[in-house]
Design a protein around this motif. Structure first.
Motif, mmCIF file in Angstrom:
data_model
loop_
_atom_site.group_PDB
_atom_site.id
_atom_site.type_symbol
_atom_site.label_atom_id
_atom_site.label_comp_id
_atom_site.label_asym_id
_atom_site.label_seq_id
_atom_site.Cartn_x
_atom_site.Cartn_y
_atom_site.Cartn_z
ATOM 1 N N TYR A 257 23.579 2.598 -0.042
ATOM 2 C CA TYR A 257 25.046 2.556 -0.043
ATOM 3 C C TYR A 257 25.618 3.523 0.991
ATOM 4 C CZ TYR A 257 29.821 3.206 -1.816
ATOM 5 O OH TYR A 257 31.192 3.313 -1.916
ATOM 6 N N TYR B 21 27.576 -2.348 -5.295
ATOM 7 C CA TYR B 21 27.046 -1.080 -5.806
ATOM 8 C C TYR B 21 27.352 -0.910 -7.290
ATOM 9 C CZ TYR B 21 26.413 3.998 -6.177
ATOM 10 O OH TYR B 21 26.010 5.254 -6.563
ATOM 11 N N LEU C 171 24.275 -3.936 1.673
ATOM 12 C CA LEU C 171 24.447 -5.386 1.688
ATOM 13 C C LEU C 171 23.204 -6.073 2.239
ATOM 14 C CD1 LEU C 171 28.156 -5.688 2.872
ATOM 15 C CD2 LEU C 171 27.235 -5.632 0.550
ATOM 16 N N ARG D 150 30.892 -3.904 -0.556
ATOM 17 C CA ARG D 150 29.788 -2.971 -0.799
ATOM 18 C C ARG D 150 29.983 -2.229 -2.119
ATOM 19 N NH1 ARG D 150 29.002 2.606 2.454
ATOM 20 N NH2 ARG D 150 31.070 2.766 1.559
#
Length: 842
Positions: free
Chosen positions: A656, A355, A662, A351
């Motif tokens: 996030y 990001y 995701l 993640r």
């Protein structure tokens, strides 16, 4: 006392003079050792003052010259001075430093034997091949070297895909920040602390840890084989005489052998089962009292030991594991929780990589926009300078030297800003390349192909908060910690019980001249064993209980405090998450409002530039107003794109924080392909368990610690114009060919237009479907919980049987296909798997 001793500064000549005059023996009181530095001692008066206060001088190295002075400042008598001096020299030479040993044949060549330093930096003898992204990297793009061979137009989806493909090490942009002009700083996490960066190998490393992994914890319940063999020979004198010699010879001789094998297994209920076989050989020269000179004795024993209080039960043994002590638990459940936390760490690493990649992508987009903005200002300022300079050459009043210098100054201001913006493009593009895991330069210049969203997106606060509390991986990891502390508290309370074990065994014994003798069974030890005439059994209870249970009570209290600590951490983490989510929503609203305002500001600035330029051409305005209008236009356009990019990154940050990033980027986590041997072993173990007998542990069955597999895609997109017939399976000669679906929709009542969503968490076999009558094709396995690229199912009625329907499906969009208006019974409807079905009622 002599004044010379009190006032003068002695030197070596003075000492010889005093010795000649016999002054040394004038005083014989206590003495001091005074250093004669540079052949001079301290003045006698000062020395006398020092000795009066009881001070002593420090003894310096032996290479210095010393004078022995008493407390009155007089030299000591030579009869006392010489032996004291010799003793002092002996102590300094031999007692104040380490001495080397003396060798008779020392050659004096120590180059090959003596190392002058103990710690030296060295290079390890290893080799790791560098990746092509490092070895094939070209010179970086700079202002002087700023001509790429081509531009690489990349979409955000393609950028994320490349970053994940090159994500063996989950890179993060630690040390990099994105400012008003682009990326600032360089990535430094791997160089400064490489062990803090996650990799794709970490979950597997935790799973296969031979100390704390799941397999290591399970190995405590595996069967164990212990075997031993030994032989002893004795030959010794005996104190015997007369008639005893027949039974005890003067010299005792014997041979003894022992061969033992034990198979034991510790069960999850706290029971130890074992089967043991023991064979012993014995020969002795004392034959008067023996039927055979040598004999074999053997026994086979089966038994168990059951923990009745401490250590009993499946729950405790799955938490603590066999042989646990208070405060240290490494059972199967604890190992599994560690494995689950490693998966959460891996998810957070992926993640963070996604990001950072998105932030770098939009930062590069803004760097391009900012460059184009200042470049437009550069062109406008250059055009203004050219006009003013032409006025200056023509002697027009609008082209004064001050106006020409002012317009030229603004042109170079825009020029330097443009150069800086171009350099920021190269730097931000290199940052994005690092996030993607590709070479720092390869002759191509990445250019974002996607435009940021300008649509106003509104999130419901209650939904955002609920989703964040349910899906945020940080909370999920801490919840696993809380569950682990709950299990540890449960196990620690078991230690408050005394150790009470019950054991029982049954043994068959045998003896004979031979261990096995097929010719004469009467002398076979194993024949005697198998006949079962000689058997015995044993039962026992053992109790072990400490007085006070001090350590056990401390372990329970420690577990309670640990659980309270992690529950408080979870509550505070949820509070912090709620604040961060609220801040992200505020940022979204703020940046969208700024984008709207700056867009209107930009429109007004464009109109101002046009009008002031026209007015300046006819002489109705000054040059200052023209230049200010050009600067304000550049600032307004830069502020608009800055707010627009920040609006999109705030949306990314919200996803996030609430754990849906995701899914937002269509990224799913799945286990990689198994090696052939691993798949073979898994099938073998599955067949073994399938053929085994299930043991119902009853009330000792442990509680559930997991709520099931995490559903990665929780927001399926609806599909329109979709209908499904009744999914009743065909009877008669027809048969259903497809297997269990991966994504299913069901409802609890008939004629329900909004079926509920459910998911199958298992991996499915390759499903089969008919493309035509009698033609069967195969498709790849469907992974549960992962978005499948499919389109609407096409149902065709068989002409010979109106009830039979053929369904086909083909890849189309990367989204879930959800039926909207359907008539569904309690059976599952699968929009992905296809096959021959029947829509008739039974």
């Amino acid at each position: 006392m002599d004044d010379t001793l009190n006032e003068s500064c002695w030197n070596l000549d003075d000492v010889e003079k005093f010795e000649t005059q016999g002054t040394l023996g004038a005083c014989d009181r206590e003495f001091l050792i005074v250093e004669a530095r540079n052949n001079h001692a301290f003045p006698g008066k000062k020395l006398l003052e020092m000795t009066t206060r009881g001070e002593r001088m420090t003894v310096m190295p032996v290479c210095q010259t010393y004078l022995l002075i008493n407390r009155n400042g007089c030299l000591m008598s030579w009869k006392k001075w010489i032996p004291l001096f010799l003793g002092m020299v002996t102590v300094l030479v031999f007692g104040c430093r380490a001495q080397q040993p003396v060798y008779l044949f020392e050659r004096g060549n120590m180059e090959g034997h003596y190392i002058g330093d103990a710690m030296r930096p060295e290079i390890p003898d290893t080799y790791v091949e560098s990746i092509p992204e490092v070895t094939s990297a070209e010179a970086p793009l700079t202002i002087d070297n700023g001509t790429p061979r081509e531009y690489w137009n990349l979409s955000l989806q393609e950028t994320v895909r490349i970053a994940l493909e090159n994500g063996k090490v989950l890179r993060n942009l630690g040390g990099v920040s994105f400012g008003a002009t682009g990326a600032m700083g360089t990535p430094s996490a791997l160089l400064s602390n490489p062990y803090s960066v996650g990799t794709i190998y970490d979950p597997a490393l935790v799973e296969t840890d031979p100390r704390y992994g799941v397999e290591a914890a399970l190995s405590a319940f595996d069967g164990q084989l212990n075997a031993s063999a030994g032989w002893t020979k004795a030959d010794e004198q005996q104190n015997t005489a007369n008639s005893v010699l027949a039974f005890r010879p003067t010299v005792s001789q014997s041979d003894q052998g022992t061969f033992q094998a034990t198979i034991s297994k510790y069960a999850a209920t706290g029971t130890t089962f074992y089967v043991r076989n023991n064979n012993a050989y014995d020969w002795s020269n004392a034959t008067a009292s023996r039927e055979w000179g040598s004999n074999w004795s053997t026994y086979t024993e089966a038994g168990f030991t059951q923990a009745l209080l401490r250590g009993r039960g499946v729950a405790y043994n799955r938490i603590a594991g066999p042989g646990a002590i208070p405060g240290y638990y490494n059972g199967v459940l604890i190992a599994r929780i560690s494995s689950e936390k490693s998966l959460v760490d891996f998810e957070m690493g992926v993640r963070k990589l996604v990001y950072d990649t998105e932030n770098a992508y939009w930062s590069l987009y803004y760097a391009y926009r900012y460059y184009e903005t200042v470049k437009s200002g550069l062109r406008a300022s250059h055009e203004t300078w050219r006009k003013v300079y032409s006025f200056y050459l023509a002697g027009d009043r609008r082209g004064t030297s001050q106006a020409e210098a002012q317009s030229r100054q603004q042109f170079y201001q825009f020029y330097t800003t443009t150069q800086n913006a171009l350099s920021n493009i190269y730097k931000t593009e290199a940052t994005l390349r690092y996030a993607m895991g590709i070479a720092t330069a390869d002759g191509r210049l990445i250019k974002p192909a996607d435009e940021p969203s300008v649509a106003k997106i509104r999130f419901d606060w209650n939904e955002v908060l609920a989703e964040g509390l349910a899906r945020a991986p940080e909370l999920r990891k801490l919840k696993w910690d809380v569950k682990q502390r709950e299990l540890e508290l449960q196990a620690s309370r078991n230690f408050l019980l005394p150790q009470l074990d019950f054991g029982a065994s049954y043994r068959f014994n045998g003896m004979g001249h031979d261990l096995m003798n097929h010719a004469d069974n009467s002398t076979s030890a194993y024949r005697s064993l198998t006949e079962g005439d000689y058997a015995g059994w044993n039962m026992q209870l053992t109790l072990n209980a400490p007085f006070g249970w001090r350590k056990e009570h401390a372990a329970v209290r420690n577990a309670e405090l640990n659980l309270a600590k992690y529950r408080a951490l979870l509550q505070e983490q949820e509070l912090e998450l709620s604040h961060n989510l609220a801040d992200s929503l505020r940022d979204m609203d703020r940046y969208y409002s700024l984008a709207e305002g700056n867009f209107n500001r930009r429109t007004a600035a464009e109109a101002e530039v046009t009008s002031t330029d026209e007015s300046f051409q006819v002489g109705n305005t000054t040059l200052d107003q023209v230049l200010d209008a050009q600067r304000r236009l550049a600032e307004a356009e830069s502020a608009y794109f800055d707010a627009l990019v920040n609006y999109n990154t705030s949306i990314t940050r919200l996803h996030y924080l609430k754990g849906s990033l995701l899914e937002y980027d269509n990224v799913a986590l799945a286990e990689g392909p198994w090696p052939g041997k691993a798949h073979f072993d898994a099938v073998k173990l599955a067949r073994q368990r399938d053929a085994g007998h299930y043991i119902n542990y009853g009330y000792t069955r442990p509680e559930v610690i997991s709520r099931g597999v995490l559903r990665q895609f929780q927001n399926p997109q609806p599909q329109t114009n979709y209908s499904v017939p009744q999914p009743t399976l065909e009877t008669g000669n027809g048969e259903v060919i497809y297997t269990e679906p991966s994504t299913t929709y069901h409802s609890n009542s008939q004629n329900n237009a909004n079926p509920q969503y459910s998911i199958n968490s298992q991996y499915n076999s390759p499903y089969m479907y008919e493309t035509a009558m009698g033609t069967v094709a195969a498709s790849q396995p469907v992974v549960g919980g992962v978005s499948q690229p499919v389109r609407s199912v096409n149902y065709q009625t068989n002409n010979t049987n109106n009830n039979a329907v053929f369904a086909t499906a083909a890849p189309a969009d990367n989204r879930y296909q959800q039926p909207t208006a359907t008539t569904v019974t309690n059976q599952a409807v699968n929009p992905i798997a296809v096959g021959r079905i029947n829509n008739s009622y039974r």
